[in-house]
Design an enzyme around this catalytic site. Sequence first.
Site, mmCIF file in Angstrom:
data_model
loop_
_atom_site.group_PDB
_atom_site.id
_atom_site.type_symbol
_atom_site.label_atom_id
_atom_site.label_comp_id
_atom_site.label_asym_id
_atom_site.label_seq_id
_atom_site.Cartn_x
_atom_site.Cartn_y
_atom_site.Cartn_z
ATOM 1 N N CYS A 222 0.839 -1.199 0.000
ATOM 2 C CA CYS A 222 0.000 0.000 0.000
ATOM 3 C C CYS A 222 0.874 1.250 0.000
ATOM 4 O O CYS A 222 1.392 1.662 1.041
ATOM 5 C CB CYS A 222 -0.931 0.003 1.214
ATOM 6 S SG CYS A 222 -2.042 1.429 1.260
ATOM 7 N N CYS B 252 -0.545 4.083 2.149
ATOM 8 C CA CYS B 252 -0.330 3.858 3.584
ATOM 9 C C CYS B 252 1.110 4.153 3.991
ATOM 10 O O CYS B 252 1.359 4.777 5.029
ATOM 11 C CB CYS B 252 -0.647 2.407 3.953
ATOM 12 S SG CYS B 252 -2.242 1.795 3.400
ATOM 13 N N ASP B 253 2.058 3.690 3.194
ATOM 14 C CA ASP B 253 3.450 3.650 3.638
ATOM 15 C C ASP B 253 4.422 4.520 2.853
ATOM 16 O O ASP B 253 5.588 4.654 3.250
ATOM 17 C CB ASP B 253 3.949 2.199 3.594
ATOM 18 C CG ASP B 253 3.147 1.282 4.509
ATOM 19 O OD1 ASP B 253 2.689 1.759 5.556
ATOM 20 O OD2 ASP B 253 2.969 0.102 4.157
#
Length: 315
Positions: A140, A143-144
């Site tokens: 992701c 997300c990261d």
Amino acid sequence: MSDTIEKIKCLIIGSGPAGYTAAIYAARANMNPVLYQGMQPGGQLTTTNEVENFPGNPEGITGPEMMIGLEEQAKRFGTDIRVGWATKVDFSGDIHKVWINDEKELHCETVIISTGATAKYLGIDSEQHYLKMGGGVSACAICDGFFYRNQEVVIVGAGDSACEEAHYLSKLCKKVTMLVRSEQFRASKIMEARVRKTENITILMNHDTVEVLGDGQVVTAVKAKNKTTGDIFDIEATGFFVAIGHKPNTDIFKDYITLDETGYIVNIPGTAKTNVAGVFVSGDAADHVYRQAITAAGTGCMAALDAERYLASKE
């Protein structure tokens, strides 16, 4: 068999942000929810080391810590949280039947499906090692990606999602190398054009990932192979992103619930309702677009409210 049947007012299948949020709302509405955690208690977030984009956590929080907090909050209001997973369902009648671990039969007035989706990985040993270490492997970018600002990363994939995530990373990272395993993209032409014209994205067509390299704790490079020439070489990188798709965990529902062509549950727009009255869906089991903890939690709230209204209409 009748001796093993348990009657439940509200059953929640799955224990990610969607399932636990549904449980919090359902418990506060006196629906006596029973939640089965599934094969991965806490869902995908348990493999996420740092979560910095969930509101209310100004210093960030680890995925496991967040899920423990959500579980405790659901318990606080009386949710019956159990170990086990749904292995079979029968939604053909007014009573929704669910079997747990192929043994226990539940008869439910309402069911909230929060089984999520599982990210697909290449299956390379080194990839799995650094994924578990939280040391540079992710599925992701949204997300990261933040953790790789001004660094060099590698992303694997050929579809629209891969192109979108590569473009997202290009705004944060110094360099993005995109490994496409075939000789052509599967993405739409407009998405392919977008990554091709982005200066700090290098696209390597017809290349495989051989190994994710590192010091045992964090990723330092990716070993790739040119499938045309056979050449094997290292690409310096601190992050390795896998964007080859997700598989929704919905197989047991396919005989009763409407799924799209890739297996995601089709909800009635603007609601958490499925095609079966009394069965609702939340989280990534129905969401192939956003796939974020905050959106999953929001749909968990929706599912509980829809279930509460359904029960009220039956009185």
